[in-house]
Write an enzyme that holds these catalytic residues in place. Structure first.
Site, PDB file in Angstrom:
ATOM      1  N   GLU A   1      40.957  60.018  55.719  1.00  0.00           N
ATOM      2  CA  GLU A   1      39.606  59.468  55.581  1.00  0.00           C
ATOM      3  C   GLU A   1      39.248  58.652  56.821  1.00  0.00           C
ATOM      4  OE1 GLU A   1      39.230  56.077  52.822  1.00  0.00           O
ATOM      5  OE2 GLU A   1      41.209  56.653  52.116  1.00  0.00           O
TER       6      GLU A   1
ATOM      7  N   CYS B   1      41.882  58.159  49.356  1.00  0.00           N
ATOM      8  CA  CYS B   1      43.355  58.175  49.337  1.00  0.00           C
ATOM      9  C   CYS B   1      43.923  59.311  48.499  1.00  0.00           C
ATOM     10  CB  CYS B   1      43.887  56.857  48.801  1.00  0.00           C
ATOM     11  SG  CYS B   1      43.389  55.472  49.801  1.00  0.00           S
TER      12      CYS B   1
ATOM     13  N   SER C   1      37.126  47.749  42.497  1.00  0.00           N
ATOM     14  CA  SER C   1      37.978  48.893  42.853  1.00  0.00           C
ATOM     15  C   SER C   1      39.313  48.821  42.108  1.00  0.00           C
ATOM     16  CB  SER C   1      38.208  48.965  44.372  1.00  0.00           C
ATOM     17  OG  SER C   1      39.081  47.959  44.827  1.00  0.00           O
TER      18      SER C   1
ATOM     19  N   HIS D   1      49.748  55.095  43.753  1.00  0.00           N
ATOM     20  CA  HIS D   1      49.016  54.852  45.003  1.00  0.00           C
ATOM     21  C   HIS D   1      49.151  53.360  45.343  1.00  0.00           C
ATOM     22  CE1 HIS D   1      46.139  54.402  48.085  1.00  0.00           C
ATOM     23  NE2 HIS D   1      45.294  53.721  47.329  1.00  0.00           N
TER      24      HIS D   1
ATOM     25  N   ASN E   1      48.516  49.241  53.595  1.00  0.00           N
ATOM     26  CA  ASN E   1      47.891  50.436  53.022  1.00  0.00           C
ATOM     27  C   ASN E   1      47.811  51.525  54.093  1.00  0.00           C
ATOM     28  OD1 ASN E   1      46.530  52.254  51.422  1.00  0.00           O
ATOM     29  ND2 ASN E   1      44.761  50.938  51.004  1.00  0.00           N
TER      30      ASN E   1
HETATM   31  P1  HMG Z   1      40.583  38.406  47.116  1.00  0.00           P
HETATM   32  O1  HMG Z   1      39.334  38.340  46.325  1.00  0.00           O
HETATM   33  O2  HMG Z   1      40.601  37.661  48.401  1.00  0.00           O
HETATM   34  O3  HMG Z   1      41.844  37.896  46.347  1.00  0.00           O
HETATM   35  O4  HMG Z   1      40.868  39.953  47.395  1.00  0.00           O
HETATM   36  P2  HMG Z   1      42.015  37.384  44.839  1.00  0.00           P
HETATM   37  O5  HMG Z   1      41.281  36.112  44.668  1.00  0.00           O
HETATM   38  O6  HMG Z   1      41.734  38.508  43.851  1.00  0.00           O
HETATM   39  O7  HMG Z   1      43.571  37.075  44.895  1.00  0.00           O
HETATM   40  C1  HMG Z   1      44.473  38.110  44.991  1.00  0.00           C
HETATM   41  C2  HMG Z   1      45.649  37.760  44.080  1.00  0.00           C
HETATM   42  O8  HMG Z   1      46.336  36.651  44.649  1.00  0.00           O
HETATM   43  C3  HMG Z   1      45.213  37.309  42.681  1.00  0.00           C
HETATM   44  O9  HMG Z   1      46.172  37.808  41.781  1.00  0.00           O
HETATM   45  C4  HMG Z   1      45.311  35.798  42.755  1.00  0.00           C
HETATM   46  O10 HMG Z   1      45.540  35.171  41.490  1.00  0.00           O
HETATM   47  C5  HMG Z   1      46.508  35.640  43.669  1.00  0.00           C
HETATM   48  P3  HMG Z   1      45.679  38.494  40.388  1.00  0.00           P
HETATM   49  O11 HMG Z   1      44.943  37.438  39.668  1.00  0.00           O
HETATM   50  O12 HMG Z   1      44.778  39.659  40.800  1.00  0.00           O
HETATM   51  O13 HMG Z   1      46.945  38.948  39.763  1.00  0.00           O
HETATM   52  N1  HMG Z   1      46.555  34.347  44.374  1.00  0.00           N
HETATM   53  C6  HMG Z   1      47.684  33.665  44.594  1.00  0.00           C
HETATM   54  N2  HMG Z   1      48.960  33.930  44.250  1.00  0.00           N
HETATM   55  C7  HMG Z   1      49.918  33.016  44.646  1.00  0.00           C
HETATM   56  N3  HMG Z   1      49.624  31.888  45.350  1.00  0.00           N
HETATM   57  C8  HMG Z   1      48.357  31.610  45.708  1.00  0.00           C
HETATM   58  C9  HMG Z   1      47.318  32.518  45.326  1.00  0.00           C
HETATM   59  N4  HMG Z   1      45.983  32.544  45.528  1.00  0.00           N
HETATM   60  C10 HMG Z   1      45.517  33.688  44.940  1.00  0.00           C
HETATM   61  N5  HMG Z   1      48.085  30.500  46.394  1.00  0.00           N
HETATM   62  C11 HMG Z   1      41.455  42.233  47.039  1.00  0.00           C
HETATM   63  C12 HMG Z   1      41.885  40.778  46.876  1.00  0.00           C
HETATM   64  C13 HMG Z   1      42.632  43.147  46.711  1.00  0.00           C
HETATM   65  C14 HMG Z   1      40.276  42.508  46.075  1.00  0.00           C
HETATM   66  C15 HMG Z   1      40.978  42.452  48.508  1.00  0.00           C
HETATM   67  O14 HMG Z   1      42.076  42.270  49.391  1.00  0.00           O
HETATM   68  C16 HMG Z   1      40.370  43.833  48.751  1.00  0.00           C
HETATM   69  O15 HMG Z   1      39.167  44.022  48.542  1.00  0.00           O
HETATM   70  N6  HMG Z   1      41.191  44.829  49.220  1.00  0.00           N
HETATM   71  C17 HMG Z   1      40.713  46.189  49.476  1.00  0.00           C
HETATM   72  C18 HMG Z   1      40.440  46.972  48.212  1.00  0.00           C
HETATM   73  C19 HMG Z   1      41.698  47.403  47.489  1.00  0.00           C
HETATM   74  O16 HMG Z   1      42.787  47.406  48.035  1.00  0.00           O
HETATM   75  N7  HMG Z   1      41.523  47.843  46.233  1.00  0.00           N
HETATM   76  C20 HMG Z   1      42.630  48.369  45.445  1.00  0.00           C
HETATM   77  C21 HMG Z   1      42.179  49.424  44.427  1.00  0.00           C
HETATM   78  S1  HMG Z   1      41.172  50.705  45.160  1.00  0.00           S
HETATM   79  C22 HMG Z   1      42.308  51.702  45.995  1.00  0.00           C
HETATM   80  O17 HMG Z   1      43.478  51.577  45.804  1.00  0.00           O
HETATM   81  C23 HMG Z   1      41.774  52.704  46.963  1.00  0.00           C
HETATM   82  C24 HMG Z   1      41.928  52.349  48.435  1.00  0.00           C
HETATM   83  O18 HMG Z   1      43.255  52.555  48.850  1.00  0.00           O
HETATM   84  C25 HMG Z   1      40.946  53.164  49.282  1.00  0.00           C
HETATM   85  C26 HMG Z   1      40.918  54.683  49.139  1.00  0.00           C
HETATM   86  O19 HMG Z   1      41.072  55.269  48.097  1.00  0.00           O
HETATM   87  O20 HMG Z   1      40.648  55.297  50.188  1.00  0.00           O
HETATM   88  C27 HMG Z   1      41.604  50.882  48.691  1.00  0.00           C
END
Ligand code: HMG
Length: 379
Positions: free
Chosen positions: A76, A108, A198, A230, A266
């Site tokens: 992609e 992906c 996502s 994935h 990733n």
């Molecule tokens: P964010 O909003 O900055 O982070 O983005 P958050 O607030 O959701 O925190 C992440 C986790 O860290 C949470 O855990 C927090 O609690 C924890 P959860 O509640 O989810 O279990 N946390 C802490 N833990 C320990 N100590 C601390 C602390 N502070 C917070 N101090 C997000 C996170 C993944 C959304 C962002 O990085 C993002 O948008 N990433 C890209 C999208 C993505 O990877 N999506 C995954 C599913 S889609 C997919 O897999 C397809 C893809 O590969 C693309 C394709 O298909 O081509 C992405």
């Protein structure tokens, strides 16, 4: 019996520790290392792209075997709207002109789509081999929420009859829906994402795929020795596994598949296959004749749950020494150095591009002139 005969992985020579990124962004490092379960991400240098990564991943696989009659390039992060990136790889690897080359896209999911299309192809042509290469550069942008979930890498694998690694079983569960969880408009070189949505859609798709897979095959969770998911970041797969298992203490069924992604980040289309290689290369238990459950998710979205039986000869075809040497030999760079590479790679689609000096694998992007990309083997 048709499946994957061998897998070869490649990732560029530079990496950024997520603790270093967190410090630079004023974020508690535990958010990345515990919350996302990620320790480092591979960084693309300016003289590499999906083509150089793909050719470097495939090179060890094509030695001493009959050339593939079909090359499917899953990505992609395409470098041309028209010309398939696989044609440069075909040239760099000196494949025969009788080899058909195509590029396949669905976020992906595309490498799994390619695998499922290669199986009936091999069934119809049982002496032929298919080379699938998944190669991607995950770019969200400096300072965005997606930044710690970047990474890059390529996974090359051969699909053939009587495979040595894993035979893919019939019967899978599919889920397709029009969702805007993650996308990249043609003019952008970074992805747009509704991150939390996502992650929710990923889990919804997993449940739907599993339901259809279980109904079609009659298999239960216990019929699988290990699971690979994935891997946008390792915590996502742990959450997926928790959702599927509905059991406590099944972490060891997924743990070994997460090791490489924790260090590479990733790799989009390649990431499920980094997970499969990580599992087979690091799990000490003999997995011969055991069933592995595999979940592929591509935003947008298409997802599939399918399975394979590990072959008795699998250990002979693994490349763990080469992979682990490659990963551990990467040069750690600082956050400002990563940002400079990130910005320079953003010029890789310009009319003229002359990459700054950097280390590469077996091939490099020597430059771009009048929009024509020049790739060279390393002298
Ligand atoms: P964010 O909003 O900055 O982070 O983005 P958050 O607030 O959701 O925190 C992440 C986790 O860290 C949470 O855990 C927090 O609690 C924890 P959860 O509640 O989810 O279990 N946390 C802490 N833990 C320990 N100590 C601390 C602390 N502070 C917070 N101090 C997000 C996170 C993944 C959304 C962002 O990085 C993002 O948008 N990433 C890209 C999208 C993505 O990877 N999506 C995954 C599913 S889609 C997919 O897999 C397809 C893809 O590969 C693309 C394709 O298909 O081509 C992405």
């Amino acid at each position: 019996m048709i499946g994957i005969d061998a897998i070869s992985l490649y990732t560029p020579r530079y990496m950024l520790k997520l603790e270093e990124l967190a410090k630079s962004r004023g974020i508690d490092p535990a958010k990345y290392t515990v919350g996302l379960g990620q320790f480092a991400m591979s960084i693309m240098p300016p003289a590499e792209d999906i083509v150089t990564m793909a050719a470097s991943a495939a090179l060890p696989l094509i030695k001493d075997r009959k050339p593939p009659s079909l090359l499917l390039f899953a990505t992609e992060s395409g470098v041309d709207h028209s010309k398939a990136a696989g044609i440069w790889v075909h040239k760099l690897l000196n494949l025969p002109s009788s080899c058909r080359v195509l590029e396949i896209k669905q976020a992906c999911y595309s490498a799994t789509g390619a695998l499922q299309l290669a199986i009936p192809y091999v069934k119809a042509n049982p002496t032929e081999e298919v080379l699938i290469i998944a190669s991607d550069n995950a770019r969200y942008g400096i300072g965005t929420a997606g930044e710690p979930t970047q990474g890059c890498g390529a996974a090359a694998f051969i699909v053939k009859a009587n495979p040595h690694l894993i035979a893919i079983e019939e019967g899978s569960g599919l889920f397709t829906d029009h969702v805007m969880d993650f996308w990249r408009p043609n003019h952008l070189d970074t992805a747009l994402v509704d991150g939390k949505y996502s992650a929710r859609i990923y889990l919804t798709a997993l449940e739907a795929c599993w339901k259809e897979y279980a109904a079609k095959t009659g298999r239960s969770f216990e019929d699988h020795a290990r699971f690979c998911y994935h891997l946008p970041f390792s915590k996502m797969a742990e959450k997926a596994h928790e959702r599927l298992s509905k059991h406590a203490n099944t972490h060891d069924l997924v743990a070994h598949s997460l090791l490489y992604t924790k260090e590479i980040g990733n790799s989009y289309s390649a990431s499920l296959y980094f997970g499969l290689a990580s599992l087979l290369e690091n799990d000490k238990e003999d997995l011969s004749n055991k069933r592995i459950g595999l979940f592929s998710y591509g935003s947008g979205c298409v997802a599939e749950f399918f399975s394979g039986i590990v072959q008795p000869s699998y250990r002979k075809t693994l490349r763990q020494d080469a992979h682990q040497t490659l990963f551990s030999a990467r040069k750690e760079i600082s956050c400002p150095e990563y940002e400079a590479y990130f910005r320079e790679c953003g010029n890789q689609n310009k009319e003229e591009f002359d990459p700054s000096e950097c280390q590469t694998g077996a091939f490099r992007l020597a430059g771009i002139q009048k929009y024509i990309r020049d790739y060279q083997p390393l002298a």
